[in-house]
Every structure is written in C-alpha cells, then in structure tokens.
Scaffold this motif. Sequence first.
Motif, PDB file in Angstrom:
ATOM      1  N   ALA A  52     -15.225  -1.896 -16.871  1.00 20.90           N
ATOM      2  CA  ALA A  52     -16.550  -2.005 -16.250  1.00 20.90           C
ATOM      3  C   ALA A  52     -17.374  -3.076 -16.945  1.00 20.90           C
ATOM      4  O   ALA A  52     -18.045  -3.885 -16.285  1.00 20.90           O
ATOM      5  CB  ALA A  52     -17.267  -0.654 -16.300  1.00 20.90           C
ATOM      6  N   ALA A  53     -17.320  -3.119 -18.263  1.00 19.20           N
ATOM      7  CA  ALA A  53     -18.081  -4.113 -19.015  1.00 19.20           C
ATOM      8  C   ALA A  53     -17.561  -5.524 -18.765  1.00 19.20           C
ATOM      9  O   ALA A  53     -18.335  -6.453 -18.501  1.00 19.20           O
ATOM     10  CB  ALA A  53     -18.032  -3.784 -20.505  1.00 19.20           C
ATOM     11  N   VAL A  54     -16.251  -5.698 -18.830  1.00 15.91           N
ATOM     12  CA  VAL A  54     -15.660  -7.020 -18.604  1.00 15.91           C
ATOM     13  C   VAL A  54     -15.935  -7.493 -17.182  1.00 15.91           C
ATOM     14  O   VAL A  54     -16.303  -8.654 -16.959  1.00 15.91           O
ATOM     15  CB  VAL A  54     -14.154  -7.011 -18.921  1.00 15.91           C
ATOM     16  N   ASP A  55     -15.788  -6.605 -16.209  1.00 19.03           N
ATOM     17  CA  ASP A  55     -16.075  -6.977 -14.821  1.00 19.03           C
ATOM     18  C   ASP A  55     -17.526  -7.423 -14.652  1.00 19.03           C
ATOM     19  O   ASP A  55     -17.811  -8.382 -13.932  1.00 19.03           O
ATOM     20  CB  ASP A  55     -15.774  -5.818 -13.873  1.00 19.03           C
ATOM     21  N   ALA A  56     -18.457  -6.740 -15.314  1.00 19.13           N
ATOM     22  CA  ALA A  56     -19.871  -7.117 -15.221  1.00 19.13           C
ATOM     23  C   ALA A  56     -20.109  -8.510 -15.792  1.00 19.13           C
ATOM     24  O   ALA A  56     -20.865  -9.303 -15.226  1.00 19.13           O
ATOM     25  CB  ALA A  56     -20.737  -6.088 -15.939  1.00 19.13           C
ATOM     26  N   ALA A  57     -19.455  -8.827 -16.909  1.00 14.16           N
ATOM     27  CA  ALA A  57     -19.593 -10.164 -17.495  1.00 14.16           C
ATOM     28  C   ALA A  57     -19.027 -11.228 -16.559  1.00 14.16           C
ATOM     29  O   ALA A  57     -19.638 -12.284 -16.350  1.00 14.16           O
ATOM     30  CB  ALA A  57     -18.902 -10.226 -18.847  1.00 14.16           C
ATOM     31  N   LEU A  58     -17.858 -10.956 -15.976  1.00 15.24           N
ATOM     32  CA  LEU A  58     -17.243 -11.915 -15.054  1.00 15.24           C
ATOM     33  C   LEU A  58     -18.077 -12.094 -13.791  1.00 15.24           C
ATOM     34  O   LEU A  58     -18.218 -13.215 -13.284  1.00 15.24           O
ATOM     35  CB  LEU A  58     -15.823 -11.466 -14.701  1.00 15.24           C
TER      36      LEU A  58
ATOM     37  N   VAL B 136      -9.753 -11.326 -20.859  1.00 17.04           N
ATOM     38  CA  VAL B 136      -9.553 -11.892 -19.527  1.00 17.04           C
ATOM     39  C   VAL B 136     -10.073 -13.327 -19.503  1.00 17.04           C
ATOM     40  O   VAL B 136     -11.181 -13.599 -19.977  1.00 17.04           O
ATOM     41  CB  VAL B 136     -10.297 -11.060 -18.457  1.00 17.04           C
ATOM     42  N   ARG B 137      -9.269 -14.228 -18.932  1.00 16.62           N
ATOM     43  CA  ARG B 137      -9.710 -15.608 -18.708  1.00 16.62           C
ATOM     44  C   ARG B 137      -9.853 -15.796 -17.210  1.00 16.62           C
ATOM     45  O   ARG B 137      -8.871 -15.685 -16.463  1.00 16.62           O
ATOM     46  CB  ARG B 137      -8.706 -16.610 -19.279  1.00 16.62           C
ATOM     47  N   ALA B 138     -11.073 -16.076 -16.768  1.00 15.52           N
ATOM     48  CA  ALA B 138     -11.324 -16.278 -15.345  1.00 15.52           C
ATOM     49  C   ALA B 138     -10.607 -17.537 -14.858  1.00 15.52           C
ATOM     50  O   ALA B 138     -10.326 -18.454 -15.641  1.00 15.52           O
ATOM     51  CB  ALA B 138     -12.832 -16.396 -15.088  1.00 15.52           C
TER      52      ALA B 138
ATOM     53  N   ALA C 126     -24.904  -3.886 -20.629  1.00 15.05           N
ATOM     54  CA  ALA C 126     -25.664  -3.017 -19.722  1.00 15.05           C
ATOM     55  C   ALA C 126     -24.724  -2.159 -18.875  1.00 15.05           C
ATOM     56  O   ALA C 126     -24.966  -0.963 -18.676  1.00 15.05           O
ATOM     57  CB  ALA C 126     -26.583  -3.857 -18.832  1.00 15.05           C
ATOM     58  N   ALA C 127     -23.641  -2.753 -18.384  1.00 16.03           N
ATOM     59  CA  ALA C 127     -22.667  -1.988 -17.596  1.00 16.03           C
ATOM     60  C   ALA C 127     -21.998  -0.931 -18.449  1.00 16.03           C
ATOM     61  O   ALA C 127     -21.742   0.191 -17.976  1.00 16.03           O
ATOM     62  CB  ALA C 127     -21.617  -2.929 -16.992  1.00 16.03           C
ATOM     63  N   PHE C 128     -21.734  -1.242 -19.697  1.00 18.35           N
ATOM     64  CA  PHE C 128     -21.141  -0.273 -20.613  1.00 18.35           C
ATOM     65  C   PHE C 128     -22.092   0.907 -20.818  1.00 18.35           C
ATOM     66  O   PHE C 128     -21.684   2.062 -20.797  1.00 18.35           O
ATOM     67  CB  PHE C 128     -20.811  -0.944 -21.950  1.00 18.35           C
ATOM     68  N   ALA C 129     -23.381   0.612 -20.995  1.00 22.43           N
ATOM     69  CA  ALA C 129     -24.375   1.674 -21.185  1.00 22.43           C
ATOM     70  C   ALA C 129     -24.479   2.562 -19.946  1.00 22.43           C
ATOM     71  O   ALA C 129     -24.569   3.783 -20.061  1.00 22.43           O
ATOM     72  CB  ALA C 129     -25.739   1.059 -21.521  1.00 22.43           C
ATOM     73  N   VAL C 130     -24.433   1.959 -18.765  1.00 26.96           N
ATOM     74  CA  VAL C 130     -24.491   2.734 -17.516  1.00 26.96           C
ATOM     75  C   VAL C 130     -23.268   3.624 -17.413  1.00 26.96           C
ATOM     76  O   VAL C 130     -23.355   4.783 -17.015  1.00 26.96           O
ATOM     77  CB  VAL C 130     -24.598   1.792 -16.286  1.00 26.96           C
TER      78      VAL C 130
END
Length: 141
Positions: free
Chosen positions: A12-18, A43-45, A133-137
Amino acid sequence: MGKKLPLQAARAAVDAALECAAADGLRVSVALVDAGGADILVVRADGAPWFTPEVARAKARTSTAFRGPSEAMAGLRETYPDLFALVDDQVPYRLTTLPGGLPLRHDGELVGAIGVSGASPEQDVQCAEAARAAFAVFHGE
C-alpha cells in the motif's frame, strides 16, 4: 518482540509513492525496508533510471539507522564528519544524506522506512510522504 511491517502494508505504501510520482509524470524507484534495513519491497517504475533502486534503498536504510528523515543526516555529516564516517563503517549498507527517506512507525515504534529516488529532492520527499500517509491509513492511524 517488535512490531512487524506486513507485506500488504508495504505494498500500500509503495503503491501510494508510485501513484504520487505517476500523477506528476515522474519515473521513480521506491524501496521499503524493515526496521533493520532489510528489503521488504523494492520497485523500479517503468522508465526510472537503472541506479535509482539502490539510491532509494540507501535513503530508506539511512532512515532506519538514524530513526529519522534521510536528509536530516546532512547536519550530522557536516558538523561531525568523522562520526558520520564511523557510523557508516559500522552498518552493513551505505548511508546517505539525500532527501527522500522517511521512517515508518506503528504505535510510535519504528517498523521500517520508505525511500524514493528518481525525481527532484522535493518530489522524492513528496512521494515518500504519500507512502507514509498510506501506511498510516493502513494501520488506522
């Protein structure tokens, strides 16, 4: 025993950053490590430079080693270069003062860190903040 960082929370956190990066047309790499600095997810976009995964990893690991933002270590490095070098020699990975590494906490306890690399320093931090923020949610904080 300390709190763990579940893979689902890491995703969830990595997806939010991407997603943050993609919204601005940026191509970044994102690394999420546990409290000991070991990889959980890197992950490398598409289109991100080849070297960015390792830079993101260094930012995240620095955040775990010092329990704060990676860029905050610039003052330590500048004021006490010998101390920074000695600490750098004692951890099993390279430290950095580049912006974009942020610690992740659950109930106040360090559980890992996120690192983003590939954009400007400000954009890397913005994407790392979206991840945090996604991690906190995910944890209802």
